[in-house]
Write an enzyme that holds these catalytic residues in place. Structure first.
Site, PDB file in Angstrom:
ATOM      1  N   ASP A 180       4.685  -2.154 112.811  1.00  0.00           N
ATOM      2  CA  ASP A 180       4.075  -2.663 114.030  1.00  0.00           C
ATOM      3  C   ASP A 180       2.879  -1.796 114.422  1.00  0.00           C
ATOM      4  O   ASP A 180       2.944  -0.566 114.357  1.00  0.00           O
ATOM      5  CB  ASP A 180       5.128  -2.642 115.151  1.00  0.00           C
ATOM      6  CG  ASP A 180       4.629  -3.266 116.432  1.00  0.00           C
ATOM      7  OD1 ASP A 180       4.278  -4.458 116.414  1.00  0.00           O
ATOM      8  OD2 ASP A 180       4.606  -2.556 117.462  1.00  0.00           O
ATOM      9  N   GLU A 224      10.646   6.925  96.120  1.00  0.00           N
ATOM     10  CA  GLU A 224      11.849   7.618  95.649  1.00  0.00           C
ATOM     11  C   GLU A 224      13.012   6.651  95.450  1.00  0.00           C
ATOM     12  O   GLU A 224      13.971   6.965  94.741  1.00  0.00           O
ATOM     13  CB  GLU A 224      12.278   8.696  96.648  1.00  0.00           C
ATOM     14  CG  GLU A 224      11.289   9.838  96.823  1.00  0.00           C
ATOM     15  CD  GLU A 224      11.725  10.772  97.944  1.00  0.00           C
ATOM     16  OE1 GLU A 224      12.889  10.616  98.426  1.00  0.00           O
ATOM     17  OE2 GLU A 224      10.937  11.634  98.352  1.00  0.00           O
TER      18      GLU A 224
END
Length: 592
Positions: free
Chosen positions: A258, A307
């Site tokens: 956002d 990751e």
């Protein structure tokens, strides 16, 4: 002379084929009328459940769920996570790849959850963390990915950091995590600068200090209940990296960020001076939006995301002055997608649409990112209503307009969007052809912009009315009780139940379009289109063996019939190798 009249065929899972013994008989999609669907009926598992696609996000169709308005499981009038979970089969059957959930975090709900008090907790109105876990697991079992909203520009004024910052008074180290400043004027009675809130009025609010005296001011680009974080403070970055890991460990597949363009403010928070209030959303150069410093934040976030297995993604809500600036957010070491608001804001005009498509594809090509197309969301007027009104009114419209015209254009615009290279977003209810509700009583409106008395005038409530699932019931199947915003009395025939199995319905148009998009080898990912010659007001382009023609004019035009017709948003007639395409209509052909 052979004449074939082709009506829009929308039977789920079937392509329109030119198979008819009578050339004057309108074509019918094989088995379309016998193919019935329930919102909760079982259906074959999505291919994604057994064979995940690499780079899935490059051509994904992602469905936005606004949780409070999607499905209510407990009859309290407010949608919730369990309600969403029960409707996941509907989304699988619709044919989308992923679901983006607007905020469901613990919040006082001053701005419908975009004022977050606790980023690691579910607000009780939506359920709890166990409900979130069940939703993520069920979605994965159905081959759907889950993307959650992240709100890093600001918190709630009820966030523990902010409450302590106010309570501890001037000099509190926690005030450095927000933008607290002394005021101007003889007694600090004036705001620190001239910035205005997106919701209208000053972007600063003065606090009352613990001793009862008027004190410092804090920055809020949105509502006063949404103080902006100071991203120059290392604790803010540390906290959000931890929040990312929390939800990634929960199993989410990505984040919609956002106000992704707003985190970093210009040094010294300089005055704006003369400006246009309507440009505050980021369509002009502003000292609080689209500062270059945001990109280092996203490079750090990308390292965390990479990751994790499963090709998880970031999508940016970044209102920028140009699509070239938007492309900066999707460089290879930053975010994956960025909403194309330039496209969303474009009028229903062939020349303007072609220009923004060309600019977008050209801007995205050097950074190797897909274009990300969108027509509606929870912050703008639905495109079925925007296109129902005269051009020039922008994305904030509180006029019903010509609903028949708006729906016809919305259907055509959707097929155009889904034919373009890249990814696309669908806002809940647009597959039903829902318009904005423009006559909500003032007593039920909840958009904070309305209560500010300026800014956007609270127009967003109209696109957030709960969607109808059934023809009957106090909330048309939304829940056992009523709904937090009232639904119009004529929405029964716009419901999922009413439209399912009707080959001419907007819902079946979406189902078929998404099926074609998934199976046609030349649709989805890509970086270019081959424009074809076309009459004035018409867009025509080829992608391999696929051709899309969109007539944005009001009168029918004659174009070549480019091959076997796949799908049309309106009735099309073919005469001796030519096609008569009505105004406000999009047609898909395959030359294979």
């Amino acid at each position: 002379m052979a004449v074939v009249s082709i009506r829009p065929r929308c039977g789920y899972g079937h392509l329109v084929t030119l198979l008819t013994s009578d050339p004057m008989t309108p074509l019918r999609t094989k088995d379309a009328m016998s193919q019935q669907h329930s919102a909760t009926d079982p259906a074959p598992t999505s291919p994604l459940a057994t064979a995940p696609r690499r780079d899935w996000w490059r051509d994904a169709v992602i469905y936005q769920v606004y949780p409070r308005s999607f499905a209510d499981s407990n009859g309290d009038g407010m949608g919730d996570l369990e309600g969403i979970r029960t409707r996941l089969p509907y989304l699988r059957d619709l044919g989308v790849d992923a679901v983006w959930l607007s905020p469901f975090y613990a919040s006082p709900q001053a701005d419908a959850g975009y004022d977050v008090a606790d980023y690691r907790a579910v607000d009780p109105m939506f359920g709890n963390l166990l409900d979130a876990d069940a939703l993520i697991r069920d979605a994965r079992g159905l081959g759907l990915r889950i993307i959650v909203d992240l709100v890093p520009n600001h918190s709630s004024d009820q966030h523990e950091w902010f409450k302590r910052a106010v309570a501890e008074g001037p000099g509190s180290s926690l005030r450095d995590r927000y933008h607290f400043r002394p005021g101007k004027g003889e007694n600090g009675e004036l705001p620190p600068n001239d910035w205005e809130s997106i919701f209208g009025g000053p972007a600063w609010t003065r606090v009352t200090e613990p001793d009862g005296s008027p004190g410092e001011w804090y920055l809020h680009l949105f509502a006063p209940e949404q103080p902006d974080f100071n991203w120059d403070h290392p604790a803010v970055g540390d906290e959000f990296r931890s929040i990312l890991r929390f939800w990634l460990d929960m199993g989410v597949d990505g984040f919609r960020i956002d106000v992704a363009h707003g985190l970093v403010k210009a040094d010294g928070l300089p005055d704006l001076g003369s400006h246009d209030q309507l440009k505050l959303l980021g369509n002009d150069v502003m000292p609080f939006f689209d500062q270059d410093g945001v990109h280092e934040i996203y490079r750090q976030w990308r390292l965390i995301l990479d990751e994790y297995s499963g090709e998880r993604i970031f999508v940016a809500e970044a209102w920028t002055p140009t699509v070239e600036r938007t492309a900066n957010y999707v460089r290879p070491d930053e975010l994956h997608q960025a909403f194309n608001f330039q496209y969303l804001s474009t009028e229903w005009d062939a020349k303007e649409l072609r220009a923004v498509v060309d600019r977008t594809l050209e801007a995205m090509r050097p950074v190797g990112a897909p274009a990300t197309w969108v027509l509606s969301n929870h912050d703008v007027t639905r495109h079925a209503t925007r296109f129902a009104n005269p051009p020039g009114l922008g994305t904030q419209i509180r006029l019903a307009g010509d609903r028949e015209l708006g729906l016809r254009r919305a259907r055509a615009a959707t097929l155009l969007m889904l034919a373009l290279p890249g990814s696309a977003y669908v806002y809940q209810g647009e597959e039903l052809g829902l318009p904005d509700v423009v006559d909500l009583p003032d007593s039920v409106r909840q958009d904070p912009a309305y209560f500010r008395g300026a800014g956007q005038d609270g127009f967003r409530d109209g696109c957030r009315v709960p969607i109808p699932w059934t023809r009957e019931g106090s909330s048309y199947g939304f829940g056992a009780g009523g709904s937090w915003l009232p639904q119009p009395s004529d929405w029964a025939e716009l419901s999922v139940e009413a439209q399912t199995g009707d080959p001419d319905s907007t819902l079946e148009l979406y189902r078929t379009a998404l099926s074609v998009r998934r199976t046609h080898p030349d649709l989805g990912a890509g970086s270019s289109v081959e424009w074809l010659r076309a009459p004035e007001g018409v867009l025509a382009f080829r992608r391999g063996e696929f051709v899309c023609v969109t007539n944005t004019g009001t009168e029918s035009v004659t174009t070549p019939a480019y091959g076997r017709l796949l799908l049309a948003s309106g009735e099309v007639a073919e005469v001796d190798g030519d096609a008569k395409v009505p105004g406000d209509t999009t047609v898909w052909w395959t030359t294979a």
